[in-house]
Scaffold this motif. Structure first.
Motif, PDB file in Angstrom:
ATOM      1  N   ALA A 284      -6.837   1.126   3.771  1.00  0.00           N
ATOM      2  CA  ALA A 284      -5.742   1.083   4.743  1.00  0.00           C
ATOM      3  C   ALA A 284      -4.539   1.941   4.370  1.00  0.00           C
ATOM      4  O   ALA A 284      -4.094   2.796   5.144  1.00  0.00           O
ATOM      5  N   TRP A 285      -3.967   1.727   3.173  1.00  0.00           N
ATOM      6  CA  TRP A 285      -2.767   2.484   2.809  1.00  0.00           C
ATOM      7  C   TRP A 285      -3.058   3.986   2.727  1.00  0.00           C
ATOM      8  O   TRP A 285      -2.260   4.816   3.188  1.00  0.00           O
ATOM      9  N   GLY A 286      -4.202   4.345   2.143  1.00  0.00           N
ATOM     10  CA  GLY A 286      -4.510   5.761   1.968  1.00  0.00           C
ATOM     11  C   GLY A 286      -4.803   6.465   3.273  1.00  0.00           C
ATOM     12  O   GLY A 286      -4.293   7.563   3.530  1.00  0.00           O
ATOM     13  N   SER A 287      -5.609   5.847   4.126  1.00  0.00           N
ATOM     14  CA  SER A 287      -5.919   6.465   5.415  1.00  0.00           C
ATOM     15  C   SER A 287      -4.663   6.586   6.273  1.00  0.00           C
ATOM     16  O   SER A 287      -4.458   7.589   6.959  1.00  0.00           O
ATOM     17  N   SER A 288      -3.808   5.576   6.208  1.00  0.00           N
ATOM     18  CA  SER A 288      -2.558   5.630   6.980  1.00  0.00           C
ATOM     19  C   SER A 288      -1.616   6.702   6.444  1.00  0.00           C
ATOM     20  O   SER A 288      -0.890   7.342   7.209  1.00  0.00           O
TER      21      SER A 288
ATOM     22  N   GLY B 201      -3.172  -0.593  11.728  1.00  0.00           N
ATOM     23  CA  GLY B 201      -1.948  -0.493  12.512  1.00  0.00           C
ATOM     24  C   GLY B 201      -0.727  -0.907  11.722  1.00  0.00           C
ATOM     25  O   GLY B 201       0.327  -0.249  11.766  1.00  0.00           O
ATOM     26  N   LEU B 202      -0.842  -2.002  10.963  1.00  0.00           N
ATOM     27  CA  LEU B 202       0.301  -2.490  10.194  1.00  0.00           C
ATOM     28  C   LEU B 202       0.696  -1.529   9.076  1.00  0.00           C
ATOM     29  O   LEU B 202       1.893  -1.258   8.879  1.00  0.00           O
ATOM     30  N   THR B 203      -0.269  -1.004   8.349  1.00  0.00           N
ATOM     31  CA  THR B 203       0.076  -0.091   7.256  1.00  0.00           C
ATOM     32  C   THR B 203       0.590   1.242   7.796  1.00  0.00           C
ATOM     33  O   THR B 203       1.511   1.834   7.220  1.00  0.00           O
ATOM     34  N   SER B 204       0.027   1.711   8.905  1.00  0.00           N
ATOM     35  CA  SER B 204       0.553   2.939   9.524  1.00  0.00           C
ATOM     36  C   SER B 204       2.001   2.736   9.940  1.00  0.00           C
ATOM     37  O   SER B 204       2.860   3.595   9.703  1.00  0.00           O
TER      38      SER B 204
ATOM     39  N   ARG C  84      -7.938   6.768  -3.453  1.00  0.00           N
ATOM     40  CA  ARG C  84      -7.040   6.785  -4.612  1.00  0.00           C
ATOM     41  C   ARG C  84      -5.618   6.374  -4.223  1.00  0.00           C
ATOM     42  O   ARG C  84      -4.960   5.626  -4.949  1.00  0.00           O
ATOM     43  N   ILE C  85      -5.134   6.867  -3.085  1.00  0.00           N
ATOM     44  CA  ILE C  85      -3.794   6.481  -2.634  1.00  0.00           C
ATOM     45  C   ILE C  85      -3.739   4.978  -2.391  1.00  0.00           C
ATOM     46  O   ILE C  85      -2.812   4.277  -2.816  1.00  0.00           O
ATOM     47  N   SER C  86      -4.752   4.464  -1.686  1.00  0.00           N
ATOM     48  CA  SER C  86      -4.760   3.051  -1.337  1.00  0.00           C
ATOM     49  C   SER C  86      -4.854   2.166  -2.575  1.00  0.00           C
ATOM     50  O   SER C  86      -4.159   1.141  -2.684  1.00  0.00           O
TER      51      SER C  86
END
Length: 403
Positions: free
Chosen positions: A121-125, A149-152, A207-209
């Motif tokens: 979620a965090w990385g894709s956003s 949606g929330l993380t974006s 990796r970001i997520s």
């Protein structure tokens, strides 16, 4: 609702702001991309429950993070609290993060994550945020109130945007809340179809997520490190995320017959993170509201409904809904079924594999969760009795040696 004076929240918001800035200013690599997270459908650890390992006391087996012995979950049909069904939004070529211009609207797609939605979620956003034109007006619409949606929305807020989330249902009714929550970006794509460009994007998002969730470890967001055991009757090197992202998994060790208590020949021991979906989603929702975000109940029946919004920049996190709204014929549902049992704090580890089909046992704060199934193209919403019986039987056999 939580208060801004919470030190953990202030620390998180500082970390989130730093990540948001990094996501916006990072080198703009060209990207061509197209919830029951952690379902293990692609792992290949699906061996039966046979095995002839020497039997020794369960307490004799080493634990990497705990001095306590293994405790078997108590599994029987009469202990079932609830059976849940969710539909993962799956695209064989991988999730879609891509900008599209329609009728003077900038549409940023961020959907189709299969069983890896919570993990990614965090990385894709963050990747989606890069696609937003720098000169786009400040107000942004986000479609969908699930994890994506929330993380974006939170990353957009930290980048200085005013955000509204449009959704037909609240976060608690999203497929993200019907998920296991293990950090394992699996069941996301088919390896023989995905392009090199997508795989690069997949690794970057992972990796970001992972870094973001590490920053959130603790009771506030329901994120914790936990032991995980991948079980099989054949020695496996692991699923694609274990092969491609080995630096994200600690205490990895291959255990053979006689080195573990499970009713399989082999076990791959790792340490990963577990995200409690309900607690995490509720907390991020509260962060969004505290930062000035707004939820607007809205059901989109067609693309024209989307294009009628007042915002000129729109982030599409509609999951399976994107198939109809944006004519994505590749998107398909993958039905997953979960069996919930009462919690047991003594069961402080996870298992994946070892059954006759997709199998996993996640010990969460509020329940023991047993999965599962990976039924592609199945839109049915009712639990299937035979699937429930298989899940219970497989896991009961898996822990039979514990005594």
């Amino acid at each position: 609702m939580d208060h801004l004076t919470d030190p953990a929240r202030r620390r998180f918001l500082r970390q989130l702001k730093g990540l948001s800035a990094a996501a916006v200013t990072a080198t703009q690599n060209p990207l061509r991309v197209g919830a029951l997270a952690g379902s293990a459908a692609s792992l290949g650890f699906l061996g039966g429950c046979a095995g002839a390992s020497p039997v020794k006391p369960v307490s004799a087996y080493a634990r990497p993070l705990s001095r306590r012995p293994f405790t078997a979950p108590r599994i029987s049909e009469d202990r079932i609290v609830r059976v849940l069904v969710g539909h993962r939004p799956f695209r064989p070529s991988g999730f879609r993060v891509e900008r599209e211009r329609l009728d003077a609207k900038e549409i940023i797609h961020n959907y189709g994550h299969g069983g890896g939605g919570i993990s990614l979620a965090w990385g894709s956003s963050a990747l989606a945020l890069r696609e937003l034109p720098r000169d786009a007006p400040g107000d942004v619409a986000v479609l969908g109130s699930g994890i994506m949606g929330l993380t974006s929305a939170r990353l957009l807020q930290e980048a200085g945007r005013n955000v509204k989330i449009y959704s037909r249902s609240p976060w608690r009714d999203s497929v993200s809340n019907v998920a296991g929550g293990q950090w394992a970006p699996t069941s996301v794509f088919e390896e023989d179809i995905a392009t090199d460009a997508f795989l690069h994007q997949y690794r970057e998002a992972s990796r970001i997520s992972h870094q973001m969730y590490q920053n959130l470890v603790g009771a506030d967001y329901g994120v914790s490190f936990i032991e995980n055991y991948y079980l099989s009757d054949e020695q496996e090197e692991g699923g694609y995320y274990l092969r491609e992202l080995p630096e994200l998994f600690a205490s990895v060790k291959d255990l053979g017959p006689g080195q573990h208590p499970f009713a399989t020949s082999y076990a791959k021991q790792t340490v990963t993170m577990l995200i409690e979906p309900a607690k995490f989603l509720r907390r991020v929702r509260n962060d969004f509201l505290i930062a000035g975000g707004t939820f607007v109940p809205r059901n989109f029946e067609s693309l024209s409904d989307v294009l009628s919004l007042g915002e000129s920049a729109i982030v599409n996190c509609t999951g399976l809904g994107a198939g109809k709204l944006f004519d994505d014929e590749e998107l398909e549902p993958v039905k997953g079924q979960l069996v919930l049992l009462p919690p047991d704090p003594a069961v402080d580890y996870l298992t994946v594999g070892g059954g006759s089909d997709v199998s996993y046992m996640f010990s969460r704060k509020g329940e023991i969760l047993l999965g599962g199934s990976f039924q592609r193209g199945d839109w049915s919403e009712e639990p299937e009795r035979e699937v429930t019986q298989r899940i219970v039987s497989d896991h009961r056999d898996l822990f039979a040696r514990f005594g």
